[in-house]
Design a protein around this motif. Structure first.
Motif, PDB file in Angstrom:
ATOM      1  N   TRP A   6       0.804  -1.222   0.000  1.00 45.75           N
ATOM      2  CA  TRP A   6       0.000   0.000   0.000  1.00 45.75           C
ATOM      3  C   TRP A   6       0.832   1.265   0.000  1.00 45.75           C
ATOM      4  N   ARG A  11      -4.962   5.191   4.343  1.00 44.85           N
ATOM      5  CA  ARG A  11      -5.743   4.050   4.830  1.00 44.85           C
ATOM      6  C   ARG A  11      -7.215   4.441   4.914  1.00 44.85           C
ATOM      7  N   LEU A 170      -4.461  -4.223   6.077  1.00 50.14           N
ATOM      8  CA  LEU A 170      -4.478  -2.822   5.668  1.00 50.14           C
ATOM      9  C   LEU A 170      -5.436  -2.644   4.496  1.00 50.14           C
ATOM     10  N   CYS A 172      -6.412   0.292   1.826  1.00 43.73           N
ATOM     11  CA  CYS A 172      -5.902   1.608   1.447  1.00 43.73           C
ATOM     12  C   CYS A 172      -6.287   2.030   0.027  1.00 43.73           C
ATOM     13  N   SER A 191      -8.373  -5.633   0.529  1.00 43.81           N
ATOM     14  CA  SER A 191      -7.160  -5.415   1.312  1.00 43.81           C
ATOM     15  C   SER A 191      -5.931  -5.263   0.413  1.00 43.81           C
TER      16      SER A 191
END
Length: 316
Positions: A6, A11, A170, A172, A191
């Protein structure tokens, strides 16, 4: 395949649940349909719980498990449908990251608990029909409590593990989720972390929670049907078989869709059908269970009649 790193991207803090499409012309029919289903599901399951608690004749192992199932179905529907109804009514399809994870967690506990609870109910029916002379001695209050507690614990532990992994991922990039609630596969699709470990953990836990209860339930119903076929009375055989076949159909639909959604590889074909399969076990099964498992039973009908008579006499 791992998702790309990412980097310095922001985020995301909320998701957009695309639900059943953006066409406003389908929102009102779906709103009315799901509202009726939700009210019927909640009313039917709460009614069963009230009848089981209030009527001494229903204080048996079978109805103890049915009461647990009805409580579960009430929470089950309430974890999904109110959010769907709100989205259809207001057009607001956003859900915060925290709310999304919470919905996934509580829904996961309930759906996994149902897997084990249906297996416990099938054991109860197997003992009652195939081992009637030993039923009272074996299926006592202690065993009933242990099976129910084990079902709820079996639902809580694996989902807690899975959710702890998912919550550390995460998110993002894109935040549009092609689903009507926060589910495992759509979450992982969005994700930007490496999801291979989470996929493996989910596959192992989902397999452990789906296959053993399913095969146990299937085996007990095979034994039950075999015993039913030995009943000399044709009318008695047909009566018991019609009830068991209905139960077995619901079990196959419930477990079958769960296995397809959570255990089989997440191919593009299955991904496009996940919403259809999810409707079966999240919306239709909680509606069907009160009708199939309880409201067709003679004892429940009698308890309902007595309750209505009592209410009528107290009012008039």
């Amino acid at each position: 395949m791992a998702n790309p790193p990412w980097g310095n991207q922001t985020r995301i803090t909320e998701f957009i649940l695309l639900g059943f499409g953006t066409g406003r012309e389908v929102h009102l029919p779906l709103l009315l349909l799901f509202f009726v289903i939700y009210i019927a599901t909640i009313s039917g399951n709460i009614l069963i719980v009230v009848l089981i608690v209030s009527d001494q004749q229903l204080h048996t192992p079978m109805y103890f498990f049915l009461g647990n199932l009805s409580c579960l179905e009430t929470f089950y529907s309430s974890a999904i449908l109110p959010r769907v109804l709100h989205s259809l009514l207001t057009g607001d399809r956003s859900i915060s990251f925290t709310s999304c994870i919470a919905q996934f967690y509580f829904f996961g506990i309930l759906v996994t608990t149902e897997c084990f609870l249906l297996a416990a109910m099938s054991i109860d029916r197997y003992l009652a029909i195939c081992k009637p002379l030993h039923y009272t001695a074996v299926m006592n209050n202690k065993l009933c409590a242990q099976l129910a507690a084990g079902s709820w614990m079996g639902g809580w532990l694996p989902i807690t593990i899975t959710t702890s992994f998912v919550s550390q991922l995460l998110f993002c990039g894109a935040n549009e989720m092609d689903h009507f609630f926060c589910d495992f596969a759509p979450l992982l699709t969005l994700s930007c972390s490496d999801t291979r470990v989470v996929d493996i953990v989910n596959f192992i836990l989902a397999s452990m929670c789906a296959f053993p209860p399913f095969f146990l339930t299937l085996a007990t119903y095979v034994c039950i049907i075999t015993c039913i076929l030995k009943i000399p009375s044709t009318s008695g055989r047909q009566k018991v078989f019609s009830t068991c076949s209905s139960h077995l159909l619901v079990v196959i639909i419930f477990y079958g869709t769960l296995i397809i959604v959570y255990v089989l590889p997440n191919s593009s074909t299955l991904r496009s059908l996940n919403k259809v399969f999810s409707v079966l076990y999240t919306i239709l099964t909680p509606l069907a269970n009160p009708l199939i498992y309880s409201l067709r039973n003679k004892e429940v009908k009698e308890a309902l009649r007595l309750m209505l008579d009592t209410v009528y006499l107290s009012v008039f």
